[in-house]
Scaffold this active site. Sequence first.
Site, mmCIF file in Angstrom:
data_model
loop_
_atom_site.group_PDB
_atom_site.id
_atom_site.type_symbol
_atom_site.label_atom_id
_atom_site.label_comp_id
_atom_site.label_asym_id
_atom_site.label_seq_id
_atom_site.Cartn_x
_atom_site.Cartn_y
_atom_site.Cartn_z
ATOM 1 C CB SER A 137 -0.805 -0.166 1.232
ATOM 2 O OG SER A 137 -1.291 1.090 1.175
ATOM 3 C CE1 TYR A 163 -4.208 -2.341 5.087
ATOM 4 C CE2 TYR A 163 -3.277 -0.076 4.349
ATOM 5 C CZ TYR A 163 -3.354 -1.233 4.388
ATOM 6 O OH TYR A 163 -3.855 -1.525 3.168
ATOM 7 C CE LYS A 198 -1.228 -3.735 2.911
ATOM 8 N NZ LYS A 198 -1.872 -4.830 2.722
#
Length: 244
Positions: free
Chosen positions: A143, A156, A160
């Site tokens: 991401s 998150y 990633k």
Amino acid sequence: MNSNQSKTALVTGASRGIGRAIALALADNGHHVIVNYRSRTDEAQETLSQIEAAGGSGELAPFDVADAAATDAAMEQIHTAHGALDVLVNNAGIRRDMLMIWMEQKDWQEVIDTNLTSFFNVTRHVVKEMAKKRRGRIVTITSTSGLTGVSGQTHYSASKAGLIAASKSLAREVAKRNITVNAVAPGFIKTDMIDDLPIEEVKFSIPMNRLGQPEEVAALVAFLCSPAAAYITGQTIAVNGGIV
């Protein structure tokens, strides 16, 4: 006949969104696609139905990539049925946005396990068999958050970013075996994963002033899995409308 005909690809988290688009693109390139999902059987079946309606072939593989034991069992079955896979796309992932001051251990662990630990759970089985065959393609969906960091996404972003580093390291380990390992970093893509975001504000932050489409990510993944991408490895390519 397509040069990829009869090759087999596993796409994790392929029941919807980017995962579904990738599964369809790989099937269109002639791969038999193993559609992994955790619990959305109806949506996974829809992915498979769309593959077959377009003349492709595939099958469903329900297992939780965050569960090491379940993944071990599922990968053993897949290997027995298909031998060494030609393509692995690590796509499964979740978002649980919150500021770190409110985050609890379970919130951190759930995101890390689903997004990052799953890379190990699945890839270690696949790459071992690819190495024996001396060829393969591995693409992991990371991401823009893993490249830049995003407020409210500490866990998150960490997961990633970890996928990017893991992909670069693995690429070095297996390059001599003709296995390529790359990461694709989508930005804001029109899927239900961003339904909770203020879309108009999001568009304003994107130089192209629009959301990306799952098919735009899938097209890049399909290329990285093709013979034409044989000299591309260890790379992270963003699909984000110009966000830097």
